[in-house]
Design a protein around this motif. Structure first.
Motif, PDB file in Angstrom:
ATOM      1  N   GLY A 147     -19.901  15.418 -39.815  1.00 50.17           N
ATOM      2  CA  GLY A 147     -20.899  14.423 -39.426  1.00 50.17           C
ATOM      3  C   GLY A 147     -20.293  13.309 -38.589  1.00 50.17           C
ATOM      4  N   GLU A 148     -20.880  12.145 -38.647  1.00 45.83           N
ATOM      5  CA  GLU A 148     -20.349  10.994 -37.919  1.00 45.83           C
ATOM      6  C   GLU A 148     -19.152  10.409 -38.673  1.00 45.83           C
ATOM      7  N   ILE A 149     -18.165   9.951 -37.930  1.00 46.99           N
ATOM      8  CA  ILE A 149     -16.947   9.405 -38.535  1.00 46.99           C
ATOM      9  C   ILE A 149     -17.241   8.027 -39.125  1.00 46.99           C
ATOM     10  N   ARG A 150     -16.898   7.847 -40.405  1.00 51.83           N
ATOM     11  CA  ARG A 150     -17.096   6.564 -41.092  1.00 51.83           C
ATOM     12  C   ARG A 150     -15.850   5.695 -41.025  1.00 51.83           C
ATOM     13  N   LYS A 151     -14.692   6.265 -41.293  1.00 48.51           N
ATOM     14  CA  LYS A 151     -13.420   5.537 -41.258  1.00 48.51           C
ATOM     15  C   LYS A 151     -12.268   6.526 -41.223  1.00 48.51           C
ATOM     16  N   ILE A 152     -11.104   6.023 -40.851  1.00 51.73           N
ATOM     17  CA  ILE A 152      -9.885   6.831 -40.779  1.00 51.73           C
ATOM     18  C   ILE A 152      -8.773   6.085 -41.500  1.00 51.73           C
ATOM     19  N   ASP A 153      -8.052   6.790 -42.352  1.00 49.46           N
ATOM     20  CA  ASP A 153      -6.869   6.243 -43.009  1.00 49.46           C
ATOM     21  C   ASP A 153      -5.629   6.926 -42.437  1.00 49.46           C
ATOM     22  N   LEU A 154      -4.630   6.130 -42.099  1.00 52.39           N
ATOM     23  CA  LEU A 154      -3.344   6.651 -41.625  1.00 52.39           C
ATOM     24  C   LEU A 154      -2.280   6.220 -42.620  1.00 52.39           C
ATOM     25  N   ILE A 155      -1.568   7.183 -43.197  1.00 55.57           N
ATOM     26  CA  ILE A 155      -0.589   6.923 -44.253  1.00 55.57           C
ATOM     27  C   ILE A 155       0.801   7.325 -43.787  1.00 55.57           C
ATOM     28  N   LEU A 156       1.728   6.362 -43.795  1.00 54.92           N
ATOM     29  CA  LEU A 156       3.121   6.619 -43.421  1.00 54.92           C
ATOM     30  C   LEU A 156       4.007   6.171 -44.572  1.00 54.92           C
ATOM     31  N   GLN A 157       4.530   7.113 -45.341  1.00 59.86           N
ATOM     32  CA  GLN A 157       5.312   6.793 -46.533  1.00 59.86           C
ATOM     33  C   GLN A 157       6.652   7.536 -46.501  1.00 59.86           C
ATOM     34  N   PHE A 158       7.747   6.760 -46.625  1.00 61.62           N
ATOM     35  CA  PHE A 158       9.089   7.325 -46.516  1.00 61.62           C
ATOM     36  C   PHE A 158       9.953   6.817 -47.662  1.00 61.62           C
ATOM     37  N   PRO A 159      10.288   7.677 -48.619  1.00 59.59           N
ATOM     38  CA  PRO A 159      11.165   7.245 -49.715  1.00 59.59           C
ATOM     39  C   PRO A 159      12.474   6.656 -49.198  1.00 59.59           C
ATOM     40  N   GLN A 160      12.948   7.176 -48.069  1.00 55.22           N
ATOM     41  CA  GLN A 160      14.186   6.694 -47.464  1.00 55.22           C
ATOM     42  C   GLN A 160      13.981   6.591 -45.956  1.00 55.22           C
ATOM     43  N   TRP A 161      14.391   5.468 -45.395  1.00 51.38           N
ATOM     44  CA  TRP A 161      14.384   5.326 -43.938  1.00 51.38           C
ATOM     45  C   TRP A 161      15.677   4.637 -43.495  1.00 51.38           C
ATOM     46  N   PRO A 162      16.380   5.264 -42.554  1.00 51.82           N
ATOM     47  CA  PRO A 162      16.104   6.530 -41.889  1.00 51.82           C
ATOM     48  C   PRO A 162      16.206   7.709 -42.859  1.00 51.82           C
ATOM     49  N   GLU A 225     -13.288   2.274 -30.192  1.00 48.01           N
ATOM     50  CA  GLU A 225     -14.212   1.579 -29.303  1.00 48.01           C
ATOM     51  C   GLU A 225     -15.614   1.466 -29.885  1.00 48.01           C
ATOM     52  N   ASP A 226     -16.005   2.452 -30.698  1.00 48.68           N
ATOM     53  CA  ASP A 226     -17.350   2.418 -31.292  1.00 48.68           C
ATOM     54  C   ASP A 226     -17.393   1.625 -32.591  1.00 48.68           C
ATOM     55  N   GLY A 227     -16.281   0.982 -32.958  1.00 48.40           N
ATOM     56  CA  GLY A 227     -16.242   0.168 -34.168  1.00 48.40           C
ATOM     57  C   GLY A 227     -15.767   0.897 -35.405  1.00 48.40           C
ATOM     58  N   THR A 228     -15.489   2.204 -35.306  1.00 51.46           N
ATOM     59  CA  THR A 228     -14.986   2.956 -36.460  1.00 51.46           C
ATOM     60  C   THR A 228     -13.660   2.359 -36.928  1.00 51.46           C
ATOM     61  N   ARG A 229     -13.558   2.110 -38.240  1.00 53.78           N
ATOM     62  CA  ARG A 229     -12.382   1.457 -38.797  1.00 53.78           C
ATOM     63  C   ARG A 229     -11.217   2.440 -38.989  1.00 53.78           C
ATOM     64  N   ILE A 230     -10.028   1.945 -38.718  1.00 50.24           N
ATOM     65  CA  ILE A 230      -8.797   2.683 -38.996  1.00 50.24           C
ATOM     66  C   ILE A 230      -7.908   1.785 -39.848  1.00 50.24           C
ATOM     67  N   GLN A 231      -7.496   2.287 -40.997  1.00 53.12           N
ATOM     68  CA  GLN A 231      -6.624   1.530 -41.890  1.00 53.12           C
ATOM     69  C   GLN A 231      -5.258   2.187 -41.924  1.00 53.12           C
ATOM     70  N   LEU A 232      -4.221   1.418 -41.599  1.00 53.60           N
ATOM     71  CA  LEU A 232      -2.843   1.918 -41.651  1.00 53.60           C
ATOM     72  C   LEU A 232      -2.133   1.327 -42.848  1.00 53.60           C
ATOM     73  N   ASN A 233      -1.541   2.188 -43.666  1.00 58.08           N
ATOM     74  CA  ASN A 233      -0.701   1.764 -44.787  1.00 58.08           C
ATOM     75  C   ASN A 233       0.635   2.483 -44.679  1.00 58.08           C
ATOM     76  N   GLY A 234       1.704   1.705 -44.542  1.00 49.88           N
ATOM     77  CA  GLY A 234       3.021   2.296 -44.428  1.00 49.88           C
ATOM     78  C   GLY A 234       4.022   1.609 -45.339  1.00 49.88           C
ATOM     79  N   ILE A 235       4.945   2.385 -45.881  1.00 51.38           N
ATOM     80  CA  ILE A 235       5.966   1.823 -46.760  1.00 51.38           C
ATOM     81  C   ILE A 235       7.213   2.712 -46.696  1.00 51.38           C
ATOM     82  N   ALA A 236       8.368   2.079 -46.822  1.00 50.99           N
ATOM     83  CA  ALA A 236       9.637   2.807 -46.903  1.00 50.99           C
ATOM     84  C   ALA A 236      10.419   2.281 -48.093  1.00 50.99           C
ATOM     85  N   HIS A 237      11.318   3.103 -48.603  1.00 51.44           N
ATOM     86  CA  HIS A 237      12.205   2.742 -49.710  1.00 51.44           C
ATOM     87  C   HIS A 237      11.441   2.623 -51.035  1.00 51.44           C
TER      88      HIS A 237
END
Length: 323
Positions: A147-162, A225-237
């Motif tokens: 259907g129509e896109i409501r929201k997007i979640d982007l998850i970046l999780q790294f137990p160790q970085w580098p 551009e159409d106002g669709t929300r994107i939430q980014l959550n990132g964590i390392a260590h």
């Protein structure tokens, strides 16, 4: 057919990987690696032992002075992209650059303008849109499977970085490293390619105090551009497993691209199930498209314009006080 003369600047993981691709059966008849360059004498010596037919240099300008080069592949750390690319463009050499395009928005803009002025092929190594799972994802989105896109979640999780295979001097630095830059840039470009332009609304980045180390956490709000929300959550260590994923919530269901290439989908109220992705959908390697473009054949490449617009988002995330 005359083979394209290609030189490689940078003999790290990606430089060696690209050389390997160029020497495979499909491309070896179309491209010839004429010379390589790196600032490490040890890397050059090691390379020369297994590739005695290829000239080696520690100065990229000397390489370009000594060899007619059709295509220059650039795989040095981000802050060195600008001088190498600009030298190649001044000489009207086609350029294939690693991501991100530059180390600042100002550099990226100057590189784009110079590339357009030079009138050469300018491409950047954005590989995600060529992956079969992303090709299938784009197909599902275009078919409005959820259907129509409501929201997007982007998850970046790294137990160790580098990560254990990324040990080098720059990838953990605040100046030109970190997971937002190294990994996030892939997803920024892919989202803009599949869903449209991104605008960063707010970004909170946590850096270790009193060091030049890269970020440990990021939380950001963005929108299409159409106002669709994107939430980014990132964590390392942290204690746990790496997760690099995107979840797309629609009015009729959900699609998840988990850990780069595992595609899942489901209708509202039902569990997510794996989506079968045919390997035949793969458009990799990117080098194949760059070579095809140089030969005047149909190709799907992402140029410095794509790199510049991804850089705008990248720098707004990394440096919210300056945006």
């Amino acid at each position: 057919m005359t083979r394209i003369k290609m030189a490689v600047i940078g003999l790290g993981k990606m430089g060696l990987h690209m050389i390997h691709q160029a020497t495979q059966a499909e491309l070896s008849e179309k491209v010839e690696i004429v010379a390589v360059c790196d600032s490490s004498e040890q890397l050059l010596t090691s390379f020369a032992c297994s590739h005695p037919e290829t000239k080696t240099y520690m100065d990229f300008r000397q390489l370009l002075d000594a060899h007619p080069v059709d295509l220059l592949y650039i795989a040095v750390p981000p802050k060195y992209h600008y001088p190498v690319v600009m030298e190649a463009l001044e000489r009207k050499i086609h350029v294939f650059c690693e991501k991100p395009l530059a180390n600042s928005v100002e550099e990226a803009k100057a590189m784009l303008e110079a590339a357009e002025k030079a009138g050469v092929v300018h491409s950047i190594h954005f590989s995600m849109p060529h992956e079969p799972s992303v090709v299938k994802l784009q197909e599902l989105i275009q078919q409005e499977t959820i259907g129509e896109i409501r929201k997007i979640d982007l998850i970046l999780q790294f137990p160790q970085w580098p990560r254990t295979w990324q040990q080098n001097a720059w990838i953990s630095s605040r100046e030109q490293g970190g997971f937002i830059l190294e990994v996030g840039i892939h997803w920024i470009h892919m989202i803009q390619n599949v869903f449209g332009s991104i605008r960063v609304i707010s970004s909170q980045v946590q850096f270790p105090q009193n060091t030049g180390e890269c970020e440990h956490e990021v939380q950001a709000a963005m929108e299409l551009e159409d106002g669709t929300r994107i939430q980014l959550n990132g964590i390392a260590h942290f204690a746990g497993e790496e997760r690099v994923s995107m979840v797309v919530y629609g009015t009729e269901g959900t699609i998840a691209l988990e850990n780069w290439d595992q595609l899942w989908s489901g209708c509202i109220g039902e569990p997510l199930v794996p989506v079968e992705v045919e390997e035949s959908l793969s458009q990799l390697p990117v080098l194949k498209h760059v070579i095809a473009r140089l030969q005047g054949q149909p190709a799907k490449i992402y140029d410095f314009n794509d790199g510049y617009h991804a850089q705008l988002v990248l720098e707004a995330l990394r440096n919210p006080d300056q945006s």
